[in-house]
Every structure is written in C-alpha cells, then in structure tokens.
Scaffold this motif. Structure first.
Motif, PDB file in Angstrom:
ATOM      1  N   THR A  38      26.715 -35.191 -65.542  1.00  0.00           N
ATOM      2  CA  THR A  38      27.183 -34.231 -64.539  1.00  0.00           C
ATOM      3  C   THR A  38      28.555 -33.681 -64.909  1.00  0.00           C
ATOM      4  O   THR A  38      28.820 -32.478 -64.780  1.00  0.00           O
ATOM      5  N   ARG A  39      29.444 -34.576 -65.378  1.00  0.00           N
ATOM      6  CA  ARG A  39      30.771 -34.109 -65.802  1.00  0.00           C
ATOM      7  C   ARG A  39      30.664 -33.172 -67.000  1.00  0.00           C
ATOM      8  O   ARG A  39      31.384 -32.163 -67.084  1.00  0.00           O
ATOM      9  N   LEU A  40      29.763 -33.486 -67.911  1.00  0.00           N
ATOM     10  CA  LEU A  40      29.562 -32.626 -69.073  1.00  0.00           C
ATOM     11  C   LEU A  40      29.069 -31.242 -68.643  1.00  0.00           C
ATOM     12  O   LEU A  40      29.516 -30.222 -69.172  1.00  0.00           O
ATOM     13  N   ALA A  41      28.154 -31.199 -67.665  1.00  0.00           N
ATOM     14  CA  ALA A  41      27.639 -29.922 -67.169  1.00  0.00           C
ATOM     15  C   ALA A  41      28.748 -29.107 -66.513  1.00  0.00           C
ATOM     16  O   ALA A  41      28.829 -27.885 -66.699  1.00  0.00           O
ATOM     17  N   ALA A  42      29.609 -29.777 -65.747  1.00  0.00           N
ATOM     18  CA  ALA A  42      30.714 -29.068 -65.100  1.00  0.00           C
ATOM     19  C   ALA A  42      31.651 -28.458 -66.139  1.00  0.00           C
ATOM     20  O   ALA A  42      32.081 -27.300 -66.007  1.00  0.00           O
ATOM     21  N   ALA A  44      30.822 -27.668 -69.194  1.00  0.00           N
ATOM     22  CA  ALA A  44      30.087 -26.598 -69.873  1.00  0.00           C
ATOM     23  C   ALA A  44      30.146 -25.309 -69.070  1.00  0.00           C
ATOM     24  O   ALA A  44      30.352 -24.215 -69.622  1.00  0.00           O
ATOM     25  N   PHE A  45      29.994 -25.432 -67.764  1.00  0.00           N
ATOM     26  CA  PHE A  45      30.032 -24.246 -66.910  1.00  0.00           C
ATOM     27  C   PHE A  45      31.429 -23.621 -66.909  1.00  0.00           C
ATOM     28  O   PHE A  45      31.577 -22.395 -67.014  1.00  0.00           O
ATOM     29  N   LEU A  46      32.450 -24.469 -66.786  1.00  0.00           N
ATOM     30  CA  LEU A  46      33.832 -23.974 -66.766  1.00  0.00           C
ATOM     31  C   LEU A  46      34.224 -23.344 -68.101  1.00  0.00           C
ATOM     32  O   LEU A  46      35.103 -22.479 -68.152  1.00  0.00           O
ATOM     33  N   ALA A  47      33.595 -23.797 -69.184  1.00  0.00           N
ATOM     34  CA  ALA A  47      33.865 -23.199 -70.493  1.00  0.00           C
ATOM     35  C   ALA A  47      33.086 -21.907 -70.682  1.00  0.00           C
ATOM     36  O   ALA A  47      33.581 -20.937 -71.273  1.00  0.00           O
ATOM     37  N   ALA A  48      31.844 -21.870 -70.185  1.00  0.00           N
ATOM     38  CA  ALA A  48      30.961 -20.743 -70.455  1.00  0.00           C
ATOM     39  C   ALA A  48      31.416 -19.468 -69.751  1.00  0.00           C
ATOM     40  O   ALA A  48      31.362 -18.373 -70.333  1.00  0.00           O
ATOM     41  N   VAL A  49      31.865 -19.595 -68.515  1.00  0.00           N
ATOM     42  CA  VAL A  49      32.197 -18.390 -67.741  1.00  0.00           C
ATOM     43  C   VAL A  49      33.349 -17.607 -68.365  1.00  0.00           C
ATOM     44  O   VAL A  49      33.207 -16.399 -68.630  1.00  0.00           O
ATOM     45  N   PRO A  50      34.512 -18.231 -68.646  1.00  0.00           N
ATOM     46  CA  PRO A  50      35.593 -17.435 -69.259  1.00  0.00           C
ATOM     47  C   PRO A  50      35.240 -16.938 -70.656  1.00  0.00           C
ATOM     48  O   PRO A  50      35.646 -15.833 -71.043  1.00  0.00           O
ATOM     49  N   LEU A  51      34.489 -17.736 -71.418  1.00  0.00           N
ATOM     50  CA  LEU A  51      34.094 -17.288 -72.748  1.00  0.00           C
ATOM     51  C   LEU A  51      33.158 -16.091 -72.663  1.00  0.00           C
ATOM     52  O   LEU A  51      33.245 -15.157 -73.473  1.00  0.00           O
ATOM     53  N   LEU A  52      32.253 -16.115 -71.684  1.00  0.00           N
ATOM     54  CA  LEU A  52      31.334 -14.986 -71.510  1.00  0.00           C
ATOM     55  C   LEU A  52      32.106 -13.701 -71.220  1.00  0.00           C
ATOM     56  O   LEU A  52      31.847 -12.652 -71.815  1.00  0.00           O
ATOM     57  N   PHE A  53      33.094 -13.785 -70.342  1.00  0.00           N
ATOM     58  CA  PHE A  53      33.881 -12.594 -70.013  1.00  0.00           C
ATOM     59  C   PHE A  53      34.781 -12.175 -71.174  1.00  0.00           C
ATOM     60  O   PHE A  53      35.024 -10.978 -71.372  1.00  0.00           O
ATOM     61  N   SER A 112      41.069 -23.435 -73.422  1.00  0.00           N
ATOM     62  CA  SER A 112      40.641 -24.259 -72.292  1.00  0.00           C
ATOM     63  C   SER A 112      39.187 -24.665 -72.407  1.00  0.00           C
ATOM     64  O   SER A 112      38.781 -25.710 -71.890  1.00  0.00           O
ATOM     65  N   ALA A 113      38.391 -23.840 -73.100  1.00  0.00           N
ATOM     66  CA  ALA A 113      36.969 -24.155 -73.259  1.00  0.00           C
ATOM     67  C   ALA A 113      36.747 -25.391 -74.125  1.00  0.00           C
ATOM     68  O   ALA A 113      35.661 -25.972 -74.099  1.00  0.00           O
ATOM     69  N   THR A 114      37.775 -25.802 -74.889  1.00  0.00           N
ATOM     70  CA  THR A 114      37.620 -27.014 -75.686  1.00  0.00           C
ATOM     71  C   THR A 114      37.495 -28.262 -74.822  1.00  0.00           C
ATOM     72  O   THR A 114      37.173 -29.335 -75.333  1.00  0.00           O
ATOM     73  N   SER A 115      37.733 -28.144 -73.507  1.00  0.00           N
ATOM     74  CA  SER A 115      37.480 -29.277 -72.620  1.00  0.00           C
ATOM     75  C   SER A 115      36.010 -29.669 -72.649  1.00  0.00           C
ATOM     76  O   SER A 115      35.666 -30.848 -72.493  1.00  0.00           O
ATOM     77  N   PHE A 116      35.143 -28.689 -72.855  1.00  0.00           N
ATOM     78  CA  PHE A 116      33.714 -28.973 -73.019  1.00  0.00           C
ATOM     79  C   PHE A 116      33.475 -29.776 -74.294  1.00  0.00           C
ATOM     80  O   PHE A 116      32.698 -30.740 -74.306  1.00  0.00           O
ATOM     81  N   SER A 117      34.156 -29.390 -75.373  1.00  0.00           N
ATOM     82  CA  SER A 117      34.034 -30.138 -76.627  1.00  0.00           C
ATOM     83  C   SER A 117      34.498 -31.582 -76.447  1.00  0.00           C
ATOM     84  O   SER A 117      33.869 -32.514 -76.943  1.00  0.00           O
ATOM     85  N   ALA A 139      41.128 -32.642 -82.859  1.00  0.00           N
ATOM     86  CA  ALA A 139      41.416 -31.343 -82.250  1.00  0.00           C
ATOM     87  C   ALA A 139      40.696 -30.194 -82.949  1.00  0.00           C
ATOM     88  O   ALA A 139      40.063 -29.348 -82.300  1.00  0.00           O
ATOM     89  N   TRP A 140      40.785 -30.141 -84.276  1.00  0.00           N
ATOM     90  CA  TRP A 140      40.142 -29.038 -84.977  1.00  0.00           C
ATOM     91  C   TRP A 140      38.622 -29.127 -84.867  1.00  0.00           C
ATOM     92  O   TRP A 140      37.929 -28.091 -84.873  1.00  0.00           O
ATOM     93  N   ARG A 141      38.103 -30.346 -84.717  1.00  0.00           N
ATOM     94  CA  ARG A 141      36.654 -30.516 -84.563  1.00  0.00           C
ATOM     95  C   ARG A 141      36.168 -29.931 -83.239  1.00  0.00           C
ATOM     96  O   ARG A 141      35.062 -29.385 -83.171  1.00  0.00           O
ATOM     97  N   TRP A 142      36.989 -30.057 -82.193  1.00  0.00           N
ATOM     98  CA  TRP A 142      36.611 -29.490 -80.900  1.00  0.00           C
ATOM     99  C   TRP A 142      36.436 -27.978 -81.015  1.00  0.00           C
ATOM    100  O   TRP A 142      35.456 -27.426 -80.510  1.00  0.00           O
TER     101      TRP A 142
END
Length: 291
Positions: A38-42, A44-53, A112-117, A139-142
C-alpha cells in the motif's frame, strides 16, 4: 484431544519435509507485506502525477502522443476517461503547464519522484532481509531506475501490439519485457548485493502478476474509470487509479518476497547459488548475517 495432537504432528512433519511451505505461509499472512504494498502504491501515485504533468508540459508533441497512446493501451481507455487523458496532453494545456510549472518545478517533480524508487528498493531489501544501502551507493540507482521505468511505460503501446504483429506476439513480448524489468529492478535497487540467478523466482512471479493484471486492466478499468468519472468526477478517477495501483504494488511486493523465499529452498538454492549468499552474510531465515 487426539485429533489436535494429530494435527500438530502433521504440521510438524510438513515443516520438517517442506520448510519452504511454512515460510511461504508465514510471509503470505504477514500483514506488513500488504502495508508495504500500500505504501509503495501511494508513492507510485505521488510520483506519477507530477511526472505526467511534467512530460505533458515540456516533452515534444511526438513524445506526448506516444505516451498518451501507451497510457490508453495500458488501461484500454474509452469515452470520458480517454477525453480526460487527451485534455492533459493537449497543446494548449501543455503551454499553460509550462507557464505555471517552469523548468525548476519539473526538476523538483523528478527529484521528488525518486521517493517511489526508494520505496521499491525497501520492498526488495525487506524481501531479502538486507539493510538499507548507503545513500551514496543507492542515490544514482533511484534516478536510473525511475527513468528506465518511464521508458518502459512510454513503450507500452508498441510492446502490447507486438510492434505491429498483434496481440499474439504482444502478450508473450509483454511477459518477457516484464521479466527483464523486474529482474533488473531487484538487482539494481539491491545494489548488486544479490546475484542475478537468485532473483529469478521473484522476477518470474512479478512478470506473471504484471501480465495477468495488464490483461485484467484492459477488461476492467475502462468501465470502472468511466463510471467513477460520471458519478464522482475527478475524485472518482483518482480513487479508481489508486485502487488499481494498490493491487499492482501489493502483487509485486508478494512476488518479490515469495521469490526470495523460494530461492532459499535447498533444492532451488543449490541451482541458483543462493547458498553462497548465506555464506556472504545473508542468513537463511532472511535476516542480515553477522558479517
């Protein structure tokens, strides 16, 4: 009572003969796996929205069109939900996003999307009972993993279509790509602390889950998204997408964890070389060793 004693004896015998089954059962019923998914999904969602825009704002028109087609292919979008996606990638919307967001905002969205990584790395580390990798190592792997995942999403439409050959090639090709992605994901985010072969069971399970959910999404999501959009507006769209992400991320969390358990089963461990990992510092029970 005699029947209770008999059950205890049967359980003890099963644990001695098939220790992997016992550990698999314990991991499956462990509520922390679902919490991690569930945390991973959250994330992923928080990373996907700003990246999409960010992509919609700054990417060339050809890139936006390809990404739109891939997202349409992933979810089988039709009707109102497809119109919403079209609006996000519209040229006039892109110009407005550029003026609102700016290059600095896009860079912040990527960082900020690296939080998903990081969340995905922690799922892999917990599956193998490894401590967190040092920030300088990881860090670079993320960032690399996130960019590679974006590329895979970008190519979903041609992959699922078998690069023009049709679904008869697209489905097995999708499975092969997913297998490679999840094998490489574990190896990269674990900072090469686990060799390739022991990661194969988790990658196979992850690819099977991804393929099954990918087929299911095209059948279920179009109607679900359009109903949610009609009844609840954009909020319904968000909740439906988040629910789907929870299912996907929970499936991947279970796949990687069960794959790590299977890789430690004695007969499989000898073939995959997992026993050498134990001697190098990962205990057979999944905890970190003393070295």
């Amino acid at each position: 009572m005699a029947w209770k004693e008999r059950l205890r004896n049967l359980r003890a015998g099963a644990e001695r003969r098939f220790p992997v089954v016992t550990e698999l059962t314990e991991r499956i019923v462990d509520s922390s796996l679902l919490d991690a998914g569930t945390r991973l999904a959250a994330q992923a969602f928080l990373a996907a929205v700003p990246l999409l825009f960010a992509v919609a704002a700054f990417a060339p028109a050809s890139v936006r069109d390809q990404l739109r087609e891939s997202l349409r292919s992933i979810f089988g979008l039709t009707g109102a939900s497809d119109q919403q996606l079209q609006q996000v990638f519209d040229q006039s919307t892109a110009q407005g996003l550029r003026e609102t967001t700016g290059a600095v905002g896009a860079l912040i969205a990527l960082v900020s999307a690296t939080s998903f990584s990081r969340a995905m790395a922690r799922v892999c580390e917990r599956a193998w009972g490894l401590p967190k990798a040092g920030t300088r190592i990881a860090a670079w792997r993320w960032a690399v993993w996130l960019l590679a995942l974006l590329l895979v999403v970008f190519l979903q439409a041609p992959i699922r279509d078998g690069f023009g050959a049709g679904a008869w090639l697209g489905l097995p090709l999708y499975f092969v790509v997913a297998l490679g992605v999840w094998l490489w994901t574990q190896h990269l985010l674990l900072a090469k602390r686990v060799p390739w072969l022991p990661l194969l069971p988790g990658a196979l399970l992850g690819a099977a889950a991804s393929t099954a959910l990918g087929v299911t999404a095209r059948l279920y999501m179009p109607g679900a998204l359009n109903r949610a959009l009609a009844e609840y507006g954009s909020l319904g769209l968000v909740l439906t997408l988040l629910s789907w992400l929870i299912v996907v991320c929970a499936a991947l969390t279970f796949a990687f964890t069960l794959g790590a358990v299977l890789a430690r089963e004695p007969a499989i461990a000898r073939r995959l070389g997992t026993d050498r990992i134990h001697r190098a510092g990962v205990a057979p029970d999944g905890g970190a060793g003393d070295t």
